[in-house]
Write a protein that holds these residues in place. Structure first.
Motif, PDB file in Angstrom:
ATOM      1  N   GLY C 368      10.431 -10.916   7.666  1.00 37.87           N
ATOM      2  CA  GLY C 368       9.542 -11.970   8.113  1.00 37.87           C
ATOM      3  C   GLY C 368       8.489 -11.488   9.086  1.00 37.87           C
ATOM      4  O   GLY C 368       7.791 -12.299   9.681  1.00 37.87           O
ATOM      5  N   MET C 369       8.360 -10.163   9.246  1.00 37.50           N
ATOM      6  CA  MET C 369       7.281  -9.666  10.108  1.00 37.50           C
ATOM      7  C   MET C 369       5.939  -9.935   9.434  1.00 37.50           C
ATOM      8  O   MET C 369       5.887 -10.270   8.251  1.00 37.50           O
ATOM      9  N   SER C 370       4.850  -9.753  10.208  1.00 42.35           N
ATOM     10  CA  SER C 370       3.527 -10.102   9.693  1.00 42.35           C
ATOM     11  C   SER C 370       3.229  -9.409   8.369  1.00 42.35           C
ATOM     12  O   SER C 370       3.540  -8.234   8.191  1.00 42.35           O
ATOM     13  N   ASP C 371       2.606 -10.136   7.455  1.00 39.63           N
ATOM     14  CA  ASP C 371       2.301  -9.618   6.126  1.00 39.63           C
ATOM     15  C   ASP C 371       1.438  -8.361   6.157  1.00 39.63           C
ATOM     16  O   ASP C 371       1.612  -7.463   5.346  1.00 39.63           O
ATOM     17  N   PHE C 372       0.506  -8.310   7.112  1.00 36.61           N
ATOM     18  CA  PHE C 372      -0.449  -7.201   7.072  1.00 36.61           C
ATOM     19  C   PHE C 372       0.222  -5.866   7.377  1.00 36.61           C
ATOM     20  O   PHE C 372      -0.364  -4.815   7.192  1.00 36.61           O
ATOM     21  N   LEU C 373       1.464  -5.888   7.872  1.00 33.95           N
ATOM     22  CA  LEU C 373       2.156  -4.632   8.147  1.00 33.95           C
ATOM     23  C   LEU C 373       2.783  -4.012   6.891  1.00 33.95           C
ATOM     24  O   LEU C 373       3.159  -2.851   6.885  1.00 33.95           O
ATOM     25  N   HIS C 374       2.901  -4.810   5.836  1.00 36.24           N
ATOM     26  CA  HIS C 374       3.576  -4.290   4.642  1.00 36.24           C
ATOM     27  C   HIS C 374       2.871  -3.092   4.037  1.00 36.24           C
ATOM     28  O   HIS C 374       3.504  -2.056   3.791  1.00 36.24           O
ATOM     29  N   LEU C 375       1.573  -3.224   3.811  1.00 35.63           N
ATOM     30  CA  LEU C 375       0.864  -2.155   3.115  1.00 35.63           C
ATOM     31  C   LEU C 375       0.887  -0.836   3.889  1.00 35.63           C
ATOM     32  O   LEU C 375       1.288   0.196   3.342  1.00 35.63           O
ATOM     33  N   PRO C 376       0.479  -0.814   5.184  1.00 37.22           N
ATOM     34  CA  PRO C 376       0.482   0.484   5.878  1.00 37.22           C
ATOM     35  C   PRO C 376       1.858   1.162   5.898  1.00 37.22           C
ATOM     36  O   PRO C 376       1.942   2.383   5.736  1.00 37.22           O
ATOM     37  N   PHE C 377       2.910   0.379   6.082  1.00 35.58           N
ATOM     38  CA  PHE C 377       4.217   1.021   6.154  1.00 35.58           C
ATOM     39  C   PHE C 377       4.710   1.472   4.779  1.00 35.58           C
ATOM     40  O   PHE C 377       5.448   2.441   4.672  1.00 35.58           O
ATOM     41  N   MET C 378       4.270   0.793   3.738  1.00 34.39           N
ATOM     42  CA  MET C 378       4.594   1.283   2.404  1.00 34.39           C
ATOM     43  C   MET C 378       3.884   2.619   2.163  1.00 34.39           C
ATOM     44  O   MET C 378       4.490   3.576   1.654  1.00 34.39           O
ATOM     45  N   VAL C 379       2.620   2.709   2.583  1.00 31.43           N
ATOM     46  CA  VAL C 379       1.861   3.938   2.362  1.00 31.43           C
ATOM     47  C   VAL C 379       2.485   5.108   3.134  1.00 31.43           C
ATOM     48  O   VAL C 379       2.781   6.160   2.558  1.00 31.43           O
ATOM     49  N   THR C 380       2.727   4.927   4.430  1.00 34.09           N
ATOM     50  CA  THR C 380       3.271   6.054   5.208  1.00 34.09           C
ATOM     51  C   THR C 380       4.622   6.483   4.655  1.00 34.09           C
ATOM     52  O   THR C 380       4.918   7.675   4.581  1.00 34.09           O
ATOM     53  N   THR C 381       5.439   5.502   4.263  1.00 35.75           N
ATOM     54  CA  THR C 381       6.759   5.858   3.765  1.00 35.75           C
ATOM     55  C   THR C 381       6.663   6.687   2.500  1.00 35.75           C
ATOM     56  O   THR C 381       7.357   7.703   2.348  1.00 35.75           O
ATOM     57  N   GLU C 382       5.794   6.271   1.597  1.00 35.44           N
ATOM     58  CA  GLU C 382       5.722   7.015   0.341  1.00 35.44           C
ATOM     59  C   GLU C 382       5.088   8.383   0.543  1.00 35.44           C
ATOM     60  O   GLU C 382       5.386   9.326  -0.196  1.00 35.44           O
ATOM     61  N   LEU C 383       4.242   8.510   1.570  1.00 35.32           N
ATOM     62  CA  LEU C 383       3.651   9.825   1.846  1.00 35.32           C
ATOM     63  C   LEU C 383       4.726  10.857   2.184  1.00 35.32           C
ATOM     64  O   LEU C 383       4.547  12.053   1.978  1.00 35.32           O
ATOM     65  N   ILE C 384       5.845  10.414   2.728  1.00 33.11           N
ATOM     66  CA  ILE C 384       6.911  11.352   3.096  1.00 33.11           C
ATOM     67  C   ILE C 384       7.407  12.133   1.887  1.00 33.11           C
ATOM     68  O   ILE C 384       7.939  13.225   2.013  1.00 33.11           O
ATOM     69  N   SER C 385       7.204  11.556   0.692  1.00 31.03           N
ATOM     70  CA  SER C 385       7.703  12.288  -0.471  1.00 31.03           C
ATOM     71  C   SER C 385       6.911  13.580  -0.708  1.00 31.03           C
ATOM     72  O   SER C 385       7.398  14.474  -1.396  1.00 31.03           O
ATOM     73  N   ILE C 386       5.722  13.720  -0.129  1.00 30.60           N
ATOM     74  CA  ILE C 386       4.963  14.963  -0.336  1.00 30.60           C
ATOM     75  C   ILE C 386       5.617  16.136   0.409  1.00 30.60           C
ATOM     76  O   ILE C 386       5.948  17.145  -0.215  1.00 30.60           O
ATOM     77  N   PRO C 387       5.844  16.034   1.734  1.00 25.74           N
ATOM     78  CA  PRO C 387       6.576  17.142   2.382  1.00 25.74           C
ATOM     79  C   PRO C 387       7.979  17.350   1.816  1.00 25.74           C
ATOM     80  O   PRO C 387       8.438  18.501   1.716  1.00 25.74           O
ATOM     81  N   THR C 388       8.650  16.258   1.430  1.00 22.49           N
ATOM     82  CA  THR C 388       9.981  16.442   0.848  1.00 22.49           C
ATOM     83  C   THR C 388       9.866  17.223  -0.458  1.00 22.49           C
ATOM     84  O   THR C 388      10.716  18.069  -0.761  1.00 22.49           O
TER      85      THR C 388
END
Lengths: 68, 239, 623, 189
Positions: C368-388
């Motif tokens: 239930g956190m603010s909607d606008f936080l969804h996109l940035p946190f999805m992007v940063t999280t998926e970026l982790i797959s590059i170093p992994t």
């Protein structure tokens, strides 16, 4: 010689304190005058405070200075 | 190299066939659920070649390069290989960006869009360990969630005690019930069904809320619009 | 006599506890409150008790006396007695950590077996709903502690100084301190049932964790103390790696395991403070009357979720980075090839550290956190797959064209790759907001993080334990039993956890003592597989215990490896190396003619006579 | 033969430089704790602040703490230049100013209990932030007192003053933390 170095170091400390106190007074005055939106100014002044203490009082530069 | 490529192709083929043919979930009962299921399927289809590639190289290397007993020789001194590294980085970055855009961002935007206009509002109040639904337009409350097919509903969720989470497996949508906040989720039921016939038609608490957490369920019923109106009339009378 | 330090610690601890709780009661009286409040008195008593325990167990004698101008007492015991005292030897501390957390892991495993027994069939099987919630919460925190501390605290302490050619860590006494706060943590957690247990899971979300049984208070104290240990450990590793490297051990010659510990330490030094405050705020709400999480007083439960995950997501990298380090280390030595793309891997580790601070809110997509936080946190999280991905590139590049020596540690490292691949790919499904809306808080999540932490980190831990067992003990385990253990664990593990993905997709939510009847079949299957999995660990225990007591002598370098820890005797002497090693080359240059990693002068022959590393390993070039 | 902790200094850094780095790392870690505190204030309360907060007292104790940083600096500088007397006097002044600060916080708490007790939104944040900071002040005072006692017994000299340096650095850090806490609680709008 030794004594002179000590005295100039102590004098530097006094100037740093004067700056810190002055900044705090300015902060206080800003808070009195600006009834809204003073947060960015506070952050800037706090950072200056912190840098003064870190640099002059805590000698942070020791960390990257070569050891004598 | 050729063997690995063939192995990769074979594994990918088998994996993709499985991914497309075997649906790992029961059909969703909401339009939003279909969106989520298709995002899941897209991700699976994209994952299969990646999984297959690593498995192919791993399996081939273990079988081909293994040395029986103690090794008497060192391998070739390859520290790095620039073209390989560059290609790898480009491919992984490309895949990541692709996944971020589709189905991530596209799905997110679509869900966001759907929330702009809704046909009706239902309020759901979570408390240990029950779900109370209120129909503000009609002014009554009940202990089951009844929705008409084809109407877009905003579910406004809150809690009176601890954090719960509102989840209807058949709809796929989920949002936490937080004391002091009203959180929302939007569903558009797409086919009729009820808890009696399909256990996916239930509100299930999915945030640990205490001793009764696992049994904190409420029945969900999706009915045709006419039936829904009859139900509303009957409920209004009886209250 | 051997138990004197422990007994003194317990005695001082008890005195401290009584003193503290008495003091707490006096303060309450002066504040006009009812003096008797079990929770408040336990909190104050515990703080004093902890200090008493530490002073008694060795801090006073070896350390605190200096603060009062007295001479510190020294003296190390010999043999097994060393492990029962405040030893400052990093090798002793490493073994203390490893054994402690192995025991904790077995305890957590027993709880897992009990949980699976309850879940064998819908309805009540062997325990009540409340007992299940308590067992599940305890299982969670015990295993999280194992995951955070077993590799870093155990293998890290034993090996980092050896790998960089140092005599010890930068702050040996601090190191001992960070271990000796662990026993009180274990005691607190095991005492929680006496105060009603805690049923909030290891995440301890308020308001539940504010209003539930008093055992929660013990849990909060335990976790805060554990965080303290983790911070001190991280601090010590960072200082050690920066300052204690042997001459010639440049940053580009650091073994990858050292890099991984360094990277993980950067996280545990900093992010842990956030969870400390999160837990403290819950504790204050419980015992000091604040209202951080009371919505009627302006509190907000989401604050806790943000604070908690700001640590607890990076914490999974505290767990997995050292696992990457162990796996890559083992892969390079047993492929007898240089570690592929070493510098890229180091960069990837640092990228993971940086990104780890920017992804926490992906645990809050449904909060239930603010909607606008969804996109940035999805992007940063998926970026982790590059170093992994780079870690996978390095692994595959290392074994490709190698001379693979399929020993037990190598098998576990390869198993790690397989399991972590599944864990990583399923992570994408959870990082993706649309799919996460369905999958969040279901068994899909349970399966995903067990794949990364058990299939990933624990496999790497086992690889490391088997790989360095000869160095730790000087003895060799049975390869036959080791390989049997590997195949048993690999199969049982996958058979247990793959079906959990399916269960999650089909409406099985997590942290439940009961579930819809139609999920009975799959749960029975999972439970039986889990029992088979649990039994495999007995095999490992038998193998390692027998080898430790009467296994064949392993020799200094049974794996013919090049890194520094193998260039000294097994187990290494107290001062680690007969003379300070001189590092002259890269650690993994297998197959490079005439290359060497380090020169260690033989004992008593500081000039002239030199022992070349990995002399036993022939280094003919084939092509 | 056991390794003596002091024997480890022969690598690239001296024992003193190593200790210094350890302390800085610890302070870096602590910074995150205070960051968590400060962000919680904004998360829960935004920029809200009760009118009943005693502004004069807040400004006063801030000045006291800044002044104590100067005397701490002087104590460290004096011992580094071999001036034992200046060192002792300034250390004592620092301890006295620290105690004065604690008294100020206690007075502030007495008022706060009446106007916004800990079970209110702002009270939760106010008491937690000032309380945790005061805990740091008290532990700093404990260390400074130990250093003072050791100094009286003849410890520390121009070439060997790590104990003084460490205690004073910690004290300055407590000051830096307050520099951020003060406006967060009293001034921002």
């Amino acid at each position: 010689m030794q004594n002179g170095r000590l005295r100039s170091a102590l004098a530097r400390g006094r100037w740093v304190l004067v700056a810190l106190v002055a900044l705090t007074v300015v902060e206080y005055a800003v808070a009195l005058v600006m009834k809204s939106g003073n947060l960015p100014w506070m952050i800037i002044m706090n950072l200056v405070d912190a840098v003064l203490i870190l640099y002059y009082f805590m000698h942070i530069a020791q960390l990257w200075r070569k050891e004598e | 190299m050729l063997v690995v490529a063939l192995l990769w192709a074979a594994l990918t083929f088998v994996g993709e066939v499985l991914a497309v043919r075997l649906t790992p979930f029961r059909p969703a009962a909401a339009e939003e659920g279909d969106l989520i299921d298709s995002a899941f399927r897209s991700l699976t289809i994209l994952s299969v070649p990646v999984l297959a590639f690593v498995l192919a190289v791993l399996a081939y290397s273990v079988l081909r390069f293994r040395v029986p007993g103690d090794p008497t020789q060192d391998g070739p001194a390859i520290r790095t290989h620039r073209p390989t590294v560059t290609t790898w980085l480009l491919v992984t970055t490309g895949l990541t960006v692709a996944v971020i855009i589709f189905p991530g961002t596209t799905g997110l935007l679509e869900l966001h869009d759907r929330a702009r206009h809704v046909d009706m509002v239902v309020q759901v109040q979570a408390q240990r360990y029950a779900w109370k639904t209120t129909y503000p337009e009609y002014g009554f409350s009940t202990w089951e969630l009844v929705l008409p097919v084809g109407r877009r509903v905003r579910v406004e969720v809150t809690s009176t005690d601890v954090i719960h989470s509102f989840w209807v497996p058949a709809f796929r949508m989920k949002v936490d019930a937080v004391p002091g906040l009203v959180t929302t989720t939007v569903v558009t039921p797409s086919k009729a069904g009820s808890f009696q016939d399909d256990p996916d038609f239930r509100i299930q608490c999915t945030e640990l809320c205490g001793v009764g957490h696992s049994v904190m369920r409420a029945p969900v019923r999706v009915v045709e619009l006419s039936e829904f109106e009859a139900w509303v009339a009957q409920q209004s009378r009886s209250q | 006599m051997a138990f004197a330090p422990l007994l003194r610690g317990i005695g001082f601890g008890a005195v401290g506890f009584l003193l503290g709780s008495g003091l707490g009661a006096i303060v309450r009286v002066t504040m006009g409150l009812d003096p008797w409040s079990a929770e408040a008195l336990v909190v104050v008593g515990y703080i004093f008790g902890l200090v008493g325990w530490l002073l008694g167990v060795g801090v006073w004698g070896t350390w605190a006396r200096e603060w009062f101008g007295l001479a510190a007492r020294r003296g190390e015991a010999q043999g097994w007695r060393r492990y029962l005292r405040f030893s400052t030897d990093h090798k002793v501390i490493g073994v203390q950590y490893l054994v402690t957390f192995l025991v904790v892991m077995l305890l957590g495993g027993v709880l897992a077996v009990l949980m699976r027994a309850e879940l064998m069939a819908p309805g009540k099987t062997i325990m009540t709903l409340n007992t299940y919630n308590n067992a599940m919460s305890l299982h969670g925190i015990l295993m999280v502690a194992v995951a955070v501390a077993a590799i870093i605290g155990g293998l890290g302490n034993f090996l980092v100084p050896l790998l960089i050619g140092a005599e010890d860590v930068a702050f040996p006494r601090l190191n001992a301190l960070s271990f000796w706060v662990i026993p009180p943590v274990a005691v607190l957690l095991l005492l929680t049932p006496l105060m009603g247990g805690f049923d909030s899971g290891w995440t301890a979300y308020p308001p539940l964790s504010v209003i539930n049984a008093q055992g929660q208070t013990l849990y909060l104290l335990a976790f805060i103390t554990f965080g303290f240990s983790s911070i001190l450990g991280g601090l010590n590793f960072i200082a050690t790696v920066i300052a204690m490297r042997a001459p010639g051990m440049t940053w580009s010659r650091l073994p990858i395991f050292v890099w991984s510990i360094f990277a993980a330490s950067l996280i545990s030094l900093t992010a842990t403070q956030f969870v400390a405050f999160a837990l403290l705020s819950v504790l204050l709400d419980r015992v000091a009357g604040t209202s951080f999480y009371d919505a009627t007083q302006g509190g907000n439960a989401l604050l806790y979720e943000h604070l908690f995950w700001f640590y607890s997501h990076p914490a999974v990298y505290i767990m997995i980075l050292p696992a990457f380090g162990v796996a890559l280390e083992v892969l390079a030595h047993f492929s007898r090839k240089p570690l592929f793309a070493y510098k890229w891997v180091v960069g990837a580790f640092m990228a993971v550290v940086g990104l780890s601070f920017l992804v926490w809110a992906h645990h809050l997509f449904t909060s239930g956190m603010s909607d606008f936080l969804h996109l940035p946190f999805m992007v940063t999280t998926e970026l982790i797959s590059i170093p992994t991905g780079i870690v996978f590139l390095s692994s595959l590049g290392t074994i490709w064209l190698g001379r693979l020596w399929l020993t037990t540690p190598m098998l576990f490292a390869l198993g790690f790759l397989f399991n972590f691949l599944i864990g990583g790919i399923t992570g994408i499904f959870l990082a993706d907001v649309p799919t996460d809306l369905h999958l969040q808080d279901t068994y899909f999540v349970v399966a995903h993080f067990h794949y990364t932490i058990v299939g990933g980190e624990v496999f790497a831990l086992l690889a490391g334990v088997y790989y360095w067992f000869p160095k730790l003990t000087g003895r060799m385990y049975s390869e036959r039993l080791g390989k049997l253990h590997f195949w048993w664990v690999l199969l049982a593990y996958n058979v247990t956890f793959i079906p959990m993905f399916w269960a999650g997709l089909h409406g099985m939510n997590r942290r439940v003592a009961d579930y819809s009847p139609e999920l009975g079949g799959i749960n029975l299957f999972i439970s039986i597989a889990a029992f088979v999995l649990a039994a495999s660990f007995l095999l490992m225990l038998v193998n390692l215990a027998r080898a430790w007591v009467r296994g064949p002598a392993a020799g200094a370098n049974p794996w013919k490896a090049r890194t520094l820890e193998w260039q000294t005797s097994s187990p290494p002497p107290a001062e680690n190396f007969p003379a300070e090693p001189q590092v002259v080359g890269a650690p993994y240059d297998y197959g490079v003619p005439g290359s060497r990693h380090a020169v260690v002068a033989a004992k008593g022959a500081s000039e002239g006579e030199e022992k070349r590393d990995g002399d036993a390993a022939p280094r003919n070039q084939e092509d | 033969m056991a390794v003596q902790p002091e024997a480890l200094a022969r690598h690239r850094l001296s024992r003193m430089a190593l200790n210094r780095m350890g302390l800085w790392l610890f302070l870096l870690s602590e910074t995150f704790f205070f960051a968590a505190l400060i962000s919680s204030r904004y998360y829960l309360q935004g920029l809200a602040r009760p009118e009943t907060l005693n502004q004069a007292l807040g400004l006063g104790i801030t000045m006291v703490l800044l002044l104590s940083s100067l005397s701490a600096y002087r104590a460290e500088t004096c011992i580094a230049h071999g001036d034992r007397k200046g060192f002792q006097q300034n250390l004592l002044a620092t301890i006295a100013l620290g105690l004065l600060f604690v008294v100020g916080v206690a007075m502030e708490w007495r008022e706060a209990f009446v106007h916004f007790p800990p079970n209110t939104g702002f009270g939760s944040i106010f008491f937690t932030m000032t309380g945790i900071h005061a805990f740091h002040v008290l532990s700093g005072l404990l260390v400074l007192t130990l250093v003072y006692m050791l100094g009286r017994r003849g410890h520390f000299s121009a070439g060997s003053s790590w104990g003084v340096e460490g205690a004073v650095k910690y004290w300055h850090f407590v000051d830096v933390a307050w520099v951020f806490i003060y406006p967060t609680l009293y001034l921002v709008t």
